[in-house]
Design a protein around this motif. Structure first.
Motif, mmCIF file in Angstrom:
data_model
loop_
_atom_site.group_PDB
_atom_site.id
_atom_site.type_symbol
_atom_site.label_atom_id
_atom_site.label_comp_id
_atom_site.label_asym_id
_atom_site.label_seq_id
_atom_site.Cartn_x
_atom_site.Cartn_y
_atom_site.Cartn_z
ATOM 1 N N GLU A 94 -5.628 -2.847 -12.720
ATOM 2 C CA GLU A 94 -4.577 -3.122 -11.717
ATOM 3 C C GLU A 94 -3.205 -3.199 -12.376
ATOM 4 O OE1 GLU A 94 -5.919 -6.630 -9.686
ATOM 5 O OE2 GLU A 94 -7.562 -5.542 -8.685
ATOM 6 N N GLU A 95 -3.145 -3.867 -13.535
ATOM 7 C CA GLU A 95 -1.851 -4.001 -14.232
ATOM 8 C C GLU A 95 -1.396 -2.652 -14.813
ATOM 9 O OE1 GLU A 95 0.199 -6.563 -14.323
ATOM 10 O OE2 GLU A 95 -1.142 -7.890 -13.207
ATOM 11 N N LEU A 96 -2.364 -1.855 -15.266
ATOM 12 C CA LEU A 96 -2.033 -0.524 -15.793
ATOM 13 C C LEU A 96 -1.411 0.332 -14.687
ATOM 14 C CD1 LEU A 96 -2.334 1.169 -18.401
ATOM 15 C CD2 LEU A 96 -4.468 2.059 -17.449
ATOM 16 N N ILE A 97 -2.002 0.246 -13.490
ATOM 17 C CA ILE A 97 -1.496 1.016 -12.343
ATOM 18 C C ILE A 97 -0.131 0.480 -11.905
ATOM 19 C CG2 ILE A 97 -1.905 1.532 -9.894
ATOM 20 C CD1 ILE A 97 -4.958 1.516 -10.643
ATOM 21 N N ALA A 98 0.049 -0.835 -11.981
ATOM 22 C CA ALA A 98 1.349 -1.424 -11.613
ATOM 23 C C ALA A 98 2.454 -0.876 -12.524
ATOM 24 C CB ALA A 98 1.280 -2.942 -11.709
ATOM 25 N N GLY A 99 2.057 -0.493 -13.748
ATOM 26 C CA GLY A 99 2.997 0.176 -14.650
ATOM 27 C C GLY A 99 3.823 -0.776 -15.492
ATOM 28 N N PRO A 100 4.714 -0.208 -16.325
ATOM 29 C CA PRO A 100 5.556 -1.040 -17.184
ATOM 30 C C PRO A 100 6.460 -1.953 -16.352
ATOM 31 C CG PRO A 100 5.654 1.283 -17.831
ATOM 32 C CD PRO A 100 4.940 1.227 -16.518
ATOM 33 N N LEU A 101 6.829 -3.110 -16.908
ATOM 34 C CA LEU A 101 7.771 -4.001 -16.219
ATOM 35 C C LEU A 101 9.100 -3.270 -16.040
ATOM 36 C CD1 LEU A 101 7.175 -7.490 -17.909
ATOM 37 C CD2 LEU A 101 6.100 -6.524 -15.871
ATOM 38 N N GLN A 102 9.874 -3.719 -15.062
ATOM 39 C CA GLN A 102 11.114 -3.010 -14.733
ATOM 40 C C GLN A 102 12.087 -2.890 -15.900
ATOM 41 O OE1 GLN A 102 12.248 -4.817 -10.989
ATOM 42 N NE2 GLN A 102 12.487 -2.792 -10.097
ATOM 43 N N ALA A 103 12.191 -3.953 -16.678
ATOM 44 C CA ALA A 103 13.176 -3.940 -17.769
ATOM 45 C C ALA A 103 12.684 -3.123 -18.969
ATOM 46 C CB ALA A 103 13.462 -5.374 -18.214
ATOM 47 N N SER A 104 11.428 -2.663 -18.895
ATOM 48 C CA SER A 104 10.792 -2.018 -20.039
ATOM 49 C C SER A 104 11.316 -0.598 -20.246
ATOM 50 C CB SER A 104 9.284 -1.985 -19.785
ATOM 51 O OG SER A 104 8.656 -1.052 -20.610
ATOM 52 N N LYS A 105 11.276 -0.144 -21.504
ATOM 53 C CA LYS A 105 11.671 1.241 -21.793
ATOM 54 C C LYS A 105 10.449 2.152 -21.845
ATOM 55 C CE LYS A 105 16.001 0.285 -23.984
ATOM 56 N NZ LYS A 105 16.537 -0.396 -25.128
ATOM 57 N N LEU A 106 9.274 1.604 -21.493
ATOM 58 C CA LEU A 106 8.044 2.391 -21.576
ATOM 59 C C LEU A 106 7.787 3.155 -20.272
ATOM 60 C CD1 LEU A 106 5.843 -0.293 -23.345
ATOM 61 C CD2 LEU A 106 7.076 1.620 -24.383
ATOM 62 N N ASN A 107 6.931 4.158 -20.362
ATOM 63 C CA ASN A 107 6.592 4.990 -19.204
ATOM 64 C C ASN A 107 5.087 5.045 -19.025
ATOM 65 O OD1 ASN A 107 9.282 6.039 -18.601
ATOM 66 N ND2 ASN A 107 9.131 6.909 -20.641
ATOM 67 N N THR A 108 4.673 5.693 -17.932
ATOM 68 C CA THR A 108 3.249 5.894 -17.690
ATOM 69 C C THR A 108 3.084 7.183 -16.904
ATOM 70 O OG1 THR A 108 1.251 4.947 -16.728
ATOM 71 C CG2 THR A 108 3.299 4.534 -15.550
ATOM 72 N N GLU A 109 1.920 7.814 -17.009
ATOM 73 C CA GLU A 109 1.645 8.986 -16.175
ATOM 74 C C GLU A 109 0.624 8.642 -15.095
ATOM 75 O OE1 GLU A 109 0.862 12.583 -18.359
ATOM 76 O OE2 GLU A 109 2.768 12.438 -19.428
ATOM 77 N N ILE A 110 0.387 7.354 -14.901
ATOM 78 C CA ILE A 110 -0.547 6.926 -13.855
ATOM 79 C C ILE A 110 0.273 6.549 -12.620
ATOM 80 C CG2 ILE A 110 -2.232 5.158 -13.220
ATOM 81 C CD1 ILE A 110 -2.955 5.064 -16.232
ATOM 82 N N LEU A 111 -0.053 7.160 -11.494
ATOM 83 C CA LEU A 111 0.713 6.904 -10.275
ATOM 84 C C LEU A 111 0.440 5.489 -9.776
ATOM 85 C CD1 LEU A 111 0.030 10.287 -8.434
ATOM 86 C CD2 LEU A 111 1.900 9.695 -9.969
ATOM 87 N N ASP A 112 1.485 4.834 -9.263
ATOM 88 C CA ASP A 112 1.294 3.436 -8.853
ATOM 89 C C ASP A 112 0.579 3.312 -7.513
ATOM 90 O OD1 ASP A 112 3.280 4.174 -7.149
ATOM 91 O OD2 ASP A 112 4.785 2.751 -7.893
ATOM 92 N N ASN A 113 0.246 4.472 -6.876
ATOM 93 C CA ASN A 113 -0.548 4.397 -5.632
ATOM 94 C C ASN A 113 -2.026 4.676 -5.894
ATOM 95 O OD1 ASN A 113 -0.510 7.090 -6.253
ATOM 96 N ND2 ASN A 113 -0.024 7.800 -4.188
ATOM 97 N N LEU A 114 -2.404 4.736 -7.187
ATOM 98 C CA LEU A 114 -3.803 5.045 -7.531
ATOM 99 C C LEU A 114 -4.730 3.945 -7.015
ATOM 100 C CD1 LEU A 114 -5.955 6.704 -9.036
ATOM 101 C CD2 LEU A 114 -5.339 5.471 -11.110
ATOM 102 N N GLU A 115 -5.747 4.337 -6.264
ATOM 103 C CA GLU A 115 -6.698 3.365 -5.737
ATOM 104 C C GLU A 115 -7.888 3.231 -6.681
ATOM 105 O OE1 GLU A 115 -7.707 4.401 -1.715
ATOM 106 O OE2 GLU A 115 -5.581 4.398 -1.127
ATOM 107 N N VAL A 116 -8.356 1.989 -6.838
ATOM 108 C CA VAL A 116 -9.529 1.725 -7.671
ATOM 109 C C VAL A 116 -10.683 1.408 -6.731
ATOM 110 C CG1 VAL A 116 -10.481 0.264 -9.485
ATOM 111 C CG2 VAL A 116 -8.026 0.726 -9.424
#
Length: 291
Positions: free
Chosen positions: A193-215
């Motif tokens: 769930e946290e991986l899908i939520a993605g990096p925190l807003q202030a973070s300089k990190l990215n992700t290729e996982i869409l935040d609408n991904l359903e588990v």
């Protein structure tokens, strides 16, 4: 482990990237008897790694310059690292990063679960400047790149390790982040769930996982995590190909938090995902040579 006949062995080293994150990076070093001790030597400022020119642009070693590794003793999962006095010449703001770099590098070996720091033959209870404990350090209690999820009380929290993407110049690489989350029973579910939520807003990190991904379902069975997702997982790639970085982030995060060796990914109950028909094992090295 590679056979002793091989001249070099790839080891996982930890450095600071241009954004201040502690990042694993694999380098091939001469294969010697005490390779874990050699490994730490490559993480010293001004040491062997900088002579090789192998470090990606903007990456810097964290162990203070001039530090000597006087000894490294590994028994029953515990590594005692004996360092010279120069180790204590550090800036207080680097204290936690230095400890997490050493702990995560050594615990990359199957033979090491816990790490103690010694100075000139005497155990160091805590670091002198910021009082961070230097005893019994593990991946769980020695957070790497720590952050706190919104609205979380530290006293009632637990750590999950998530893998996001950092970038330096042309290189993209995985960055482990310890996120403190509300204490819950199912660590695999929370991690995803946290991986899908993605990096925190202030973070300089990215992700290729869409935040609408359903588990749909996450279960752990005999060393394998079975992870069933909604079809959003396929939206990144072409023809049912999931982005490699998305798969690797899921596999790294789920194996790190559960201790499982591999992850079997399905979409809506079907293993039709071309890149995930077989269980995917955790990679031996997080960021291979030549990022």
């Amino acid at each position: 482990d590679e056979s002793a006949s091989s001249a070099t062995q790839e080891v996982e080293l930890y450095f600071e990237d241009p954004d201040g994150y502690v990042v694993p990076y694999s380098v091939a070093i001469p294969n010697t008897e005490g390779i874990a001790k050699e490994q730490l030597g490559y993480m010293i400022k001004g040491g062997a790694i900088q002579e090789t020119g192998a470090l990606p642009e903007g990456f810097t070693p964290l162990i203070p310059e001039g530090t000597e590794i006087l000894g490294l003793d590994i028994q029953d999962g515990l590594a005692n690292v004996d360092l010279s006095q120069e180790f204590l010449n550090y800036e207080v703001e680097d204290e936690e990063n230095i400890l997490s770099a050493i702990t995560w590098a050594l615990t990359a070996w199957d033979s090491v679960d816990r790490v103690n720091i010694w100075i000139n033959g005497t155990p160091l209870k805590e670091m002198p400047k910021g009082k961070t404990p230097a005893v019994d350090m593990t991946r769980k209690n020695t957070a790497i790149n720590i952050e706190v999820a919104k609205g979380v009380q530290i006293s009632d929290s637990m750590p999950v390790t998530l893998y996001f993407l950092g970038q330096s110049g042309e290189s993209t690489y995985f960055v482990p982040v310890t996120r403190m989350v509300p204490r819950e029973r199912d660590v695999a579910q929370v991690a995803i769930e946290e991986l899908i939520a993605g990096p925190l807003q202030a973070s300089k990190l990215n992700t290729e996982i869409l935040d609408n991904l359903e588990v749909n379902d996450i279960t752990v069975e005999e060393g394998t995590v079975l992870a069933d997702f909604g079809e959003q997982l396929l939206e990144y790639g072409k023809e049912n190909e999931v982005s490699d970085n998305a798969i690797r982030a899921i596999v790294l995060s789920l194996t790190e938090n559960t201790g499982a060796e591999q992850v079997k990914i399905s979409v809506d109950g079907k293993s039709t995902v071309a890149s995930a028909a077989e269980p995917v094992s955790r990679p031996a090295k997080v960021n291979p040579i030549g990022l």
